[in-house]
Design a protein around this motif. Structure first.
Motif, PDB file in Angstrom:
ATOM      1  N   ASP A  56       0.846  -1.205   0.000  1.00  0.00           N
ATOM      2  CA  ASP A  56       0.000   0.000   0.000  1.00  0.00           C
ATOM      3  C   ASP A  56       0.878   1.250   0.000  1.00  0.00           C
ATOM      4  O   ASP A  56       2.026   1.210   0.451  1.00  0.00           O
ATOM      5  CB  ASP A  56      -0.878   0.034   1.263  1.00  0.00           C
ATOM      6  N   THR A  57       0.296   2.354  -0.480  1.00  0.00           N
ATOM      7  CA  THR A  57       1.040   3.604  -0.363  1.00  0.00           C
ATOM      8  C   THR A  57       1.004   4.034   1.103  1.00  0.00           C
ATOM      9  O   THR A  57       0.068   3.713   1.833  1.00  0.00           O
ATOM     10  CB  THR A  57       0.397   4.729  -1.204  1.00  0.00           C
ATOM     11  N   ILE A  58       2.047   4.757   1.494  1.00  0.00           N
ATOM     12  CA  ILE A  58       2.150   5.158   2.895  1.00  0.00           C
ATOM     13  C   ILE A  58       1.646   6.582   3.055  1.00  0.00           C
ATOM     14  O   ILE A  58       2.034   7.482   2.320  1.00  0.00           O
ATOM     15  CB  ILE A  58       3.612   5.063   3.358  1.00  0.00           C
ATOM     16  N   LYS A  59       0.759   6.767   4.025  1.00  0.00           N
ATOM     17  CA  LYS A  59       0.249   8.113   4.286  1.00  0.00           C
ATOM     18  C   LYS A  59       1.366   8.973   4.847  1.00  0.00           C
ATOM     19  O   LYS A  59       2.138   8.522   5.697  1.00  0.00           O
ATOM     20  CB  LYS A  59      -0.858   8.046   5.335  1.00  0.00           C
ATOM     21  N   LEU A  60       1.395  10.201   4.409  1.00  0.00           N
ATOM     22  CA  LEU A  60       2.463  11.095   4.839  1.00  0.00           C
ATOM     23  C   LEU A  60       2.448  11.348   6.349  1.00  0.00           C
ATOM     24  O   LEU A  60       3.487  11.353   6.997  1.00  0.00           O
ATOM     25  CB  LEU A  60       2.346  12.407   4.062  1.00  0.00           C
ATOM     26  N   VAL A  61       1.262  11.540   6.913  1.00  0.00           N
ATOM     27  CA  VAL A  61       1.191  11.760   8.374  1.00  0.00           C
ATOM     28  C   VAL A  61       1.812  10.603   9.124  1.00  0.00           C
ATOM     29  O   VAL A  61       2.526  10.811  10.106  1.00  0.00           O
ATOM     30  CB  VAL A  61      -0.259  11.877   8.922  1.00  0.00           C
ATOM     31  N   ASP A  62       1.529   9.393   8.672  1.00  0.00           N
ATOM     32  CA  ASP A  62       2.063   8.224   9.378  1.00  0.00           C
ATOM     33  C   ASP A  62       3.583   8.194   9.305  1.00  0.00           C
ATOM     34  O   ASP A  62       4.264   7.883  10.272  1.00  0.00           O
ATOM     35  CB  ASP A  62       1.494   6.931   8.773  1.00  0.00           C
ATOM     36  N   LEU A  63       4.086   8.521   8.124  1.00  0.00           N
ATOM     37  CA  LEU A  63       5.539   8.532   7.942  1.00  0.00           C
ATOM     38  C   LEU A  63       6.196   9.547   8.891  1.00  0.00           C
ATOM     39  O   LEU A  63       7.206   9.262   9.526  1.00  0.00           O
ATOM     40  CB  LEU A  63       5.870   8.880   6.490  1.00  0.00           C
ATOM     41  N   LEU A  64       5.580  10.714   8.997  1.00  0.00           N
ATOM     42  CA  LEU A  64       6.162  11.767   9.833  1.00  0.00           C
ATOM     43  C   LEU A  64       6.083  11.392  11.312  1.00  0.00           C
ATOM     44  O   LEU A  64       7.012  11.649  12.080  1.00  0.00           O
ATOM     45  CB  LEU A  64       5.464  13.106   9.575  1.00  0.00           C
ATOM     46  N   ASP A  65       4.973  10.755  11.700  1.00  0.00           N
ATOM     47  CA  ASP A  65       4.864  10.319  13.088  1.00  0.00           C
ATOM     48  C   ASP A  65       5.928   9.275  13.401  1.00  0.00           C
ATOM     49  O   ASP A  65       6.512   9.264  14.481  1.00  0.00           O
ATOM     50  CB  ASP A  65       3.458   9.769  13.360  1.00  0.00           C
ATOM     51  N   GLU A  66       6.189   8.416  12.429  1.00  0.00           N
ATOM     52  CA  GLU A  66       7.226   7.404  12.647  1.00  0.00           C
ATOM     53  C   GLU A  66       8.603   8.061  12.780  1.00  0.00           C
ATOM     54  O   GLU A  66       9.420   7.638  13.598  1.00  0.00           O
ATOM     55  CB  GLU A  66       7.233   6.387  11.505  1.00  0.00           C
ATOM     56  N   ALA A  67       8.824   9.098  11.994  1.00  0.00           N
ATOM     57  CA  ALA A  67      10.111   9.810  12.067  1.00  0.00           C
ATOM     58  C   ALA A  67      10.332  10.348  13.478  1.00  0.00           C
ATOM     59  O   ALA A  67      11.415  10.215  14.048  1.00  0.00           O
ATOM     60  CB  ALA A  67      10.149  10.948  11.046  1.00  0.00           C
ATOM     61  N   VAL A  68       9.297  10.922  14.033  1.00  0.00           N
ATOM     62  CA  VAL A  68       9.413  11.503  15.378  1.00  0.00           C
ATOM     63  C   VAL A  68       9.631  10.397  16.414  1.00  0.00           C
ATOM     64  O   VAL A  68      10.449  10.529  17.330  1.00  0.00           O
ATOM     65  CB  VAL A  68       8.165  12.354  15.709  1.00  0.00           C
ATOM     66  N   ARG A  69       8.929   9.294  16.243  1.00  0.00           N
ATOM     67  CA  ARG A  69       9.088   8.166  17.162  1.00  0.00           C
ATOM     68  C   ARG A  69      10.535   7.652  17.136  1.00  0.00           C
ATOM     69  O   ARG A  69      11.148   7.414  18.161  1.00  0.00           O
ATOM     70  CB  ARG A  69       8.117   7.060  16.752  1.00  0.00           C
ATOM     71  N   ARG A  70      11.046   7.502  15.931  1.00  0.00           N
ATOM     72  CA  ARG A  70      12.421   6.999  15.814  1.00  0.00           C
ATOM     73  C   ARG A  70      13.431   8.004  16.368  1.00  0.00           C
ATOM     74  O   ARG A  70      14.427   7.621  16.970  1.00  0.00           O
ATOM     75  CB  ARG A  70      12.746   6.699  14.348  1.00  0.00           C
ATOM     76  N   ALA A  71      13.160   9.279  16.144  1.00  0.00           N
ATOM     77  CA  ALA A  71      14.071  10.313  16.649  1.00  0.00           C
ATOM     78  C   ALA A  71      14.088  10.289  18.180  1.00  0.00           C
ATOM     79  O   ALA A  71      15.110  10.515  18.813  1.00  0.00           O
ATOM     80  CB  ALA A  71      13.657  11.679  16.137  1.00  0.00           C
ATOM     81  N   GLN A  72      12.944   9.992  18.747  1.00  0.00           N
ATOM     82  CA  GLN A  72      12.842   9.942  20.208  1.00  0.00           C
ATOM     83  C   GLN A  72      13.794   8.880  20.778  1.00  0.00           C
ATOM     84  O   GLN A  72      14.492   9.119  21.750  1.00  0.00           O
ATOM     85  CB  GLN A  72      11.398   9.612  20.587  1.00  0.00           C
ATOM     86  N   GLU A  73      13.822   7.740  20.132  1.00  0.00           N
ATOM     87  CA  GLU A  73      14.740   6.679  20.567  1.00  0.00           C
ATOM     88  C   GLU A  73      16.186   7.159  20.449  1.00  0.00           C
ATOM     89  O   GLU A  73      17.004   6.950  21.339  1.00  0.00           O
ATOM     90  CB  GLU A  73      14.562   5.427  19.702  1.00  0.00           C
ATOM     91  N   LEU A  74      16.462   7.788  19.328  1.00  0.00           N
ATOM     92  CA  LEU A  74      17.827   8.260  19.069  1.00  0.00           C
ATOM     93  C   LEU A  74      18.279   9.257  20.125  1.00  0.00           C
ATOM     94  O   LEU A  74      19.374   9.160  20.682  1.00  0.00           O
ATOM     95  CB  LEU A  74      17.858   8.908  17.678  1.00  0.00           C
ATOM     96  N   VAL A  75      17.400  10.227  20.416  1.00  0.00           N
ATOM     97  CA  VAL A  75      17.750  11.290  21.357  1.00  0.00           C
ATOM     98  C   VAL A  75      17.897  10.721  22.765  1.00  0.00           C
ATOM     99  O   VAL A  75      18.851  11.033  23.488  1.00  0.00           O
ATOM    100  CB  VAL A  75      16.688  12.420  21.321  1.00  0.00           C
ATOM    101  N   ALA A  76      16.997   9.843  23.147  1.00  0.00           N
ATOM    102  CA  ALA A  76      17.061   9.232  24.476  1.00  0.00           C
ATOM    103  C   ALA A  76      18.349   8.432  24.631  1.00  0.00           C
ATOM    104  O   ALA A  76      18.975   8.405  25.691  1.00  0.00           O
ATOM    105  CB  ALA A  76      15.846   8.344  24.699  1.00  0.00           C
ATOM    106  N   ASP A  77      18.742   7.813  23.543  1.00  0.00           N
ATOM    107  CA  ASP A  77      19.956   7.012  23.521  1.00  0.00           C
ATOM    108  C   ASP A  77      21.191   7.867  23.752  1.00  0.00           C
ATOM    109  O   ASP A  77      22.088   7.536  24.512  1.00  0.00           O
ATOM    110  CB  ASP A  77      20.040   6.372  22.135  1.00  0.00           C
ATOM    111  N   LYS A  78      21.219   8.981  23.045  1.00  0.00           N
ATOM    112  CA  LYS A  78      22.379   9.874  23.089  1.00  0.00           C
ATOM    113  C   LYS A  78      22.440  10.610  24.426  1.00  0.00           C
ATOM    114  O   LYS A  78      23.501  10.997  24.874  1.00  0.00           O
ATOM    115  CB  LYS A  78      22.239  10.869  21.920  1.00  0.00           C
ATOM    116  N   ASN A  79      21.284  10.814  25.010  1.00  0.00           N
ATOM    117  CA  ASN A  79      21.191  11.680  26.170  1.00  0.00           C
ATOM    118  C   ASN A  79      20.251  11.069  27.211  1.00  0.00           C
ATOM    119  O   ASN A  79      19.143  11.551  27.429  1.00  0.00           O
ATOM    120  CB  ASN A  79      20.646  13.032  25.684  1.00  0.00           C
ATOM    121  N   PRO A  80      20.697  10.004  27.876  1.00  0.00           N
ATOM    122  CA  PRO A  80      19.787   9.215  28.726  1.00  0.00           C
ATOM    123  C   PRO A  80      19.231   9.990  29.932  1.00  0.00           C
ATOM    124  O   PRO A  80      18.231   9.575  30.499  1.00  0.00           O
ATOM    125  CB  PRO A  80      20.654   8.036  29.178  1.00  0.00           C
ATOM    126  N   HIS A  81      19.885  11.099  30.307  1.00  0.00           N
ATOM    127  CA  HIS A  81      19.417  11.809  31.504  1.00  0.00           C
ATOM    128  C   HIS A  81      18.337  12.848  31.222  1.00  0.00           C
ATOM    129  O   HIS A  81      17.843  13.503  32.126  1.00  0.00           O
ATOM    130  CB  HIS A  81      20.598  12.483  32.202  1.00  0.00           C
TER     131      HIS A  81
END
Ligand code: ARG
Length: 579
Positions: free
Chosen positions: A391-416
């Protein structure tokens, strides 16, 4: 203020003209490929030498001699190199003066264009029958960057969101809305997901011939201005536009409702388009349809390709609307340039529209029509980007996923980090990563959408640049330094000098992006700038240096931060003070 390159082109061009006797000389100054060749080099001597039958090295020497007899504070040294290049070494004092001027008046970091133009930027332009999907991402991001860049140069930018709101699909959607509106309260809920709404309507359409007939007559009623049908249609359009606006807001894209110039806007002009083509004797009838055949467009078999203007049932086409739009942009908006930031697969369409528009007088003499084409977004498997199930991917969903993934990245880099700050940071990093990954590739190629590389702190990525910025800001914050507290007074270290020269070149890069519409040039520039800062930071102590040197280096750091921030802003990327 002219850019360094403009100033040098002017200066060397004058010397070249005087020595060669040719009035209009292009000195063709470019930045040097290697620092040992100086800061810039003039390549224009060779072609002038050829023109006048002179030895290029001798001509170059004569030009250098001529230039050396004039005073120019900008230049430290000129030398002839290779077959007739002129290497240009700039004076440190001139670089520092320029920096000082900019720091006193930061608007000069990116000066205004000498001749401001009226420029239409047609971008995003989704079809409103469905939800925005990944196919709309590139055009939306690239178009927005170009609008920002041109606007920053002082051009008058008219954004045009040429959404599809008028085709046959809307008949189907209207009929379906009318059918289920007996349960009117339920309609908003159903419209909340346009994708499944569209699918449901399409199923009805395919399964029931009577419904399909109603759908077809709905389009006719709509396009002929029936008030009831228009009202239902408007309800759908409003809902769909709300979905688009949510995407624009998430993306930090500058489009809003006032930039809307939908296909339906041109409805009343379409008959006139046909008349004008007729009057210009450009129309012929082929299989009952009215078409324009231009000799320059032929198919593989050599037969001319038609541009279809009106179908045998009277319906108008995509090209017809675009001709009306060229006319509007030329004569109502009075634009000097009209950019179409649209998928490369529509190249033939635009070549044809532009050619017909010129032949029939829909385009003014002054307007430049430019298709700013971009390639397809691919998955890491090298195929067009889709969900696993195809299926084609809805843009909103893609952007929400980007933010979710960024959250993991940021938490990883800066656990405190507390959750709240982490979420706020991830919001910006995630969106920036998606935008930057796209903007940093040459737009004409297909591009591979890859979460891992865009969300990395290493390499030419948004997180890397945002982190570099935040790091400089934290140094400045600790020293409580703002932009023009100090002056740059030392360039004795190579790393200091290279960094400042780079900063002063932002305006040249912006010029190139404005002219040729390649945002990746700006991305490369910012990446190199951040790299030069890192080199400077590693090799030039700031706080341990004596007071004068410390202040100069803090000043250089402050100017770097400002340059990064303004550059990223042109890409539509928001910086963070802390990451
Ligand atoms: N709505 C079109 C599409 O989704 C893009 C329109 C681009 N602009 C234009 N003036 N044709 O393919």
């Amino acid at each position: 203020m002219d850019t360094l390159k403009q100033t040098l082109n002017q200066f060397v061009g004058e010397g070249l003209a005087e020595v060669s006797g040719i009035v209009q000389c292009n000195a063709n100054v470019i930045t040097s490929s290697r620092p040992e060749f100086g800061d810039y080099q003039a390549n224009g001597v060779m072609s002038i030498a050829k023109k006048i039958g002179d030895n290029p090295r001798q001509l170059a020497s004569a030009v250098v001699e001529n230039l050396s007899s004039r005073t120019n504070k900008l230049i430290d040294k000129l030398e002839v190199a290779g077959p007739g290049f002129i290497n240009i070494h700039l004076a440190d004092s001139a670089l520092m003066n320029r920096a000082d001027h900019i720091q006193q008046n930061i608007r000069q970091l990116i000066p205004l264009a000498t001749v401001p133009e009226k420029i239409v930027v047609d971008y995003s332009s989704p079809n409103l029958a469905k939800e925005m999907h990944v196919g709309h991402l590139r055009g939306t991001i690239i178009g927005d960057c170009l609008a920002r860049v041109l606007e920053r140069q002082g051009h008058h930018i008219i954004r045009q969101n040429h959404v599809g709101d008028w085709g046959t699909q809307f008949g189907m959607l209207i009929s379906y809305m009318k059918e289920i509106s007996s349960d009117a309260a339920d309609l908003p809920r159903q419209l909340a997901d346009l994708e499944s709404f569209y699918r449901a309507a399409k199923e009805r359409f395919d399964a029931d011939p009577a419904f399909a007939d109603r759908a077809r007559s709905s389009v006719v009623k709509l396009q002929s201005g029936d008030a009831e049908y228009l009202a239902v249609w408007q309800q759908f359009i409003d809902e769909s536009l709300k979905h688009c606006q949510a995407v624009y807001n998430k993306l930090n894209v500058t489009l809003s409702r006032k930039d809307l110039k939908a296909e339906s806007f041109y409805n009343d002009e379409l008959e006139g388009v046909v008349k004008k083509l007729q009057a210009a004797s450009l129309l012929s009838v082929s299989d009952g349809a009215r078409c324009v055949f231009l000799p320059e467009f032929a198919g593989k078999d050599g037969d001319p390709l038609p541009v279809i203007i009106q179908k045998s049932d009277g319906g108008y086409l995509y090209a017809t609307t675009d001709l009306a739009a060229v006319q509007y942009r030329s004569f109502e908006l009075n634009a000097e340039r009209s950019l179409y930031v649209v998928d490369a697969r529509q190249s033939l369409h635009f070549q044809q529209v532009f050619a017909v528009a010129q032949a029939a007088g829909f385009a003014s003499d002054k307007i430049k029509l430019e298709h700013v084409a971009y390639g397809t977004m691919m998955g890491t498997d090298g195929r067009p980007f889709k969900t696993r199930s195809g299926d084609t991917i809805k843009l909103v969903d893609l952007l929400d996923e980007a933010v979710r993934r960024a959250q993991e990245l940021v938490a990883d880099k800066n656990p405190h980090l507390d959750v709240e700050s982490c979420t706020a940071i991830a919001q910006k990093v995630g969106i920036a990563a998606v935008k930057y990954a796209d903007l940093s590739k040459n737009r004409t190629s297909d591009y591979i959408f890859d979460w891992a590389s865009m969300l990395s702190f290493e390499g030419n990525t948004a997180p890397y640049l945002m982190y570099a910025y935040a790091r400089i800001r934290s140094i400045l914050r600790r020293q409580e330094v703002v932009l023009n507290d100090y002056k740059i007074t030392s360039l004795s270290e190579q790393a200091e000098r290279s960094l400042l020269l780079k900063i002063l070149q932002l305006s040249e890069i912006v010029d190139m992006v404005a002219k040729d519409c390649y945002p990746n040039l700006l991305c490369n520039y910012l990446y190199e700038l951040a790299g030069l800062f890192m080199r400077f930071y590693e090799s030039c102590p700031i706080l341990k240096a004596n007071t004068e040197l410390r202040n100069s280096r803090l000043s250089l750091s402050a100017l770097t931060a400002e340059t990064l921030q303004q550059g990223l802003d042109l890409l539509g990327i928001q910086t963070l003070e802390q990451m």
